[in-house]
Design an enzyme around this catalytic site. Structure first.
Site, PDB file in Angstrom:
ATOM      1  CB  CYS A  89      -0.973  -0.042   1.169  1.00  0.00           C
ATOM      2  SG  CYS A  89      -2.342   1.131   1.031  1.00  0.00           S
ATOM      3  CG  HIS A 179      -3.578  -3.490   3.554  1.00  0.00           C
ATOM      4  ND1 HIS A 179      -2.599  -2.984   4.378  1.00  0.00           N
ATOM      5  CD2 HIS A 179      -4.153  -2.417   2.946  1.00  0.00           C
ATOM      6  CE1 HIS A 179      -2.586  -1.664   4.286  1.00  0.00           C
ATOM      7  NE2 HIS A 179      -3.512  -1.297   3.422  1.00  0.00           N
ATOM      8  CD  GLU A 181      -1.322  -5.973   6.016  1.00  0.00           C
ATOM      9  OE1 GLU A 181      -1.433  -4.765   6.303  1.00  0.00           O
ATOM     10  OE2 GLU A 181      -1.007  -6.386   4.887  1.00  0.00           O
TER      11      GLU A 181
END
Length: 520
Positions: A89, A179, A181
């Site tokens: 990002c 993202h 994660e």
């Protein structure tokens, strides 16, 4: 062997912090692959990184714009280290901006994206090996890349993002606008694993045994022949710290168990029996309940409660330490999640933590926090690796301020007793139902709300107790636990019938975010 030499033997991937509230999840996911990972400031220099000797670097997400005057930057020499870099990002935008590409407000390049979006892969890439050509990812960006630097090429896009994945394989630089994660990126773990294993060449041999060796060496070098005080609460975190410290420094450790009058039912006796008896820790039990409850009288604000408890906790330690000789260190069970929720250099504070933000500026001790790079599930794994019994390792998490933050508003003995008794019933019934390993955390809260009820033939006007039960992997995000209705019914019936001054039970069905786990 020194701590530095141990660290040099351990492969690691460093995550540079650019302010995302959940960037610790990047490190957590990478550790799941058996690779040590930790967060470092974005201000770190190329020379400092060279000394750490990571096999990979991740640039995290963040709330800023890379073209703003106050944007968080990066030492440009980091790009010349030859270490694989993954920008996520803001991290991808930073790579683009610093290496000659262009980043603009997303409205000029498509649309801002917040939420799940479909990533379309246009080329094959090591980073996306084993993942489908179209996949759901979580986007959260107000800026977008419109021109990529020389040497980079497009790997993937989305309907509203012209450059959702880019790479320069010659320089081992990779960027993704989404993202990986978070769980909403369906193949996010695969992408991070590809980066760690395939691109960075990680062996995947990091374990809790490595951590124990490293921390014991670090503790011994830090403490020397001096003495350490540990604030023992009886919870998982401080118990694991106690056993780890005893393994490292033996009788140089003195544990102070402060009974602040805010403990769960029978907890004081259980702590002394388990850790003092079974493990032989040197524990001084201090009854300071009157000191704490007097200070908390009429205090309603949760942040004030936390600060008061944190300050008084250390003052109690000061009183006890003055009776001992040569005590220089205070040990705490601070976790990674405590640090991020208390705010980092780049992230906003969500709430101050007793182990982080409640310490007085004139504290007389140096701090030792052996668990401050670990998440809760890793602490449990550490406890098992240290040989601790499951009844301690799987003990329910309990906040440093105790029941003070499970009583909304001003604290009274009556309110505390409603929480203490109702919580004991909840824990008993969850265990009877065989759900105590499936539910991450569960407790009761006195909401401070009174409502009208009917018990027997009489009208009542008593407290409402909320039940909070969540499922989670690492404590950073959580969902409410979908407990069976028959279990909830039994818990509710028992609490109303067995706990004085309670006539209504409600169930908290809020996830984290938007809520936190604790109510205060």
């Amino acid at each position: 062997m020194t701590e530095i030499s141990i660290l040099n033997d351990v492969q690691k991937i460093i995550v540079l912090d650019y302010g995302s509230q959940y960037n610790q999840l990047i490190a957590r996911r990478i550790r799941e692959f058996g690779v040590f990972s930790e967060l470092k400031s974005h201000k770190i220099t190329a020379q400092e990184l060279h000394e750490i000797n990571p096999i990979g670097i991740v640039l995290s997400g963040g709330p800023n714009s890379v073209y703003a005057d106050n944007a968080f930057g990066i030492d440009p020499e980091i790009f010349e280290l030859g270490i694989p870099i993954l920008g996520i990002c803001y991290g991808m935008q930073l790579i683009t901006h610093k290496l000659g590409g262009k980043v603009v407000p997303a409205g000029q390049a498509g649309n801002r994206e917040y939420g799940q979006s479909t990533l379309h892969l246009r080329e094959t890439s090591k980073l996306f090996s084993g993942t489908p050509q179209e996949q759901l990812v979580l986007m959260s960006h107000g800026d977008a890349v419109t021109e990529i630097p020389e040497g980079f090429h497009l790997v993937g896009d989305s309907n509203d993002c012209p450059y959702a994945a880019i790479e320069n394989t010659e320089k081992n630089l990779y960027g993704i606008q989404f993202h990986p994660e978070v769980r909403h990126s369906v193949y996010g773990n695969d992408i991070l694993k590809n980066f760690a294993i395939s691109i960075c060449g990680a062996r995947g041999d990091w374990s809790m045994d490595n951590f124990i060796d490293m921390e014991i060496t670090k503790i011994r070098e830090t403490v020397g022949d001096r003495k350490v005080l540990l604030g023992l609460s009886g919870g998982v975190d401080s118990s694991v710290v106690g056993v780890l410290l005893q393994k490292a420094i033996g009788d140089q450790l003195t544990c102070i168990f402060v009974d602040h009058g805010l403990l769960r039912k029978d907890e004081g006796d259980q702590v002394m029996g388990m850790l003092g008896g079974k493990f032989g820790l040197n524990i001084i039990r201090v009854d300071a309940s009157k000191r704490f409850l007097d200070l908390l009288a009429d205090v309603e604000d949760p942040e004030k409660k936390r600060k008061i408890i944190g300050n008084e906790f250390v003052y109690v330690f000061d009183d006890e330490a003055s009776k001992l000789k040569g005590v220089d260190f205070l040990a705490q069970g601070t976790l990674y999640t405590d640090i991020i929720e208390s705010g980092t250099e780049t992230a906003q504070t969500i709430k101050s933590h007793h182990n982080v933000g409640g310490l007085p500026e004139d504290m007389q001790f140096e701090l030792i926090e052996p668990l401050n790079t670990l998440f809760k599930d890793e602490v449990r794994a550490l406890g098992i690796a240290l040989g601790m019994p499951e009844e301690i390792v799987w003990r329910q998490p309990f906040p440093g301020p105790g029941l003070a933050i499970r009583v909304m508003g001003a604290i009274t003995e009556e309110k505390l007793e409603t929480v203490r008794e109702s919580d004991a019933i909840l824990r008993e019934e969850i265990a009877k139902a065989g759900l105590d390993r499936d539910v991450w955390q569960y407790f009761t809260v006195n909401t401070g709300v009174r409502s009208v009820g009917v018990m027997g033939d009489g009208r009542t006007y008593d407290y409402t107790i909320a039940i909070r039960a969540i499922t989670s992997i690492d404590g950073m995000t959580a969902d409410f636990a979908q407990l069976p209705w028959d279990v909830l019914k039994k818990i509710s019936t028992r609490i109303v019938n067995e706990v004085d001054h309670v006539n209504r039970i409600v169930y908290d069905i809020t996830s984290k975010p938007p809520a936190t786990v604790e109510w205060e």
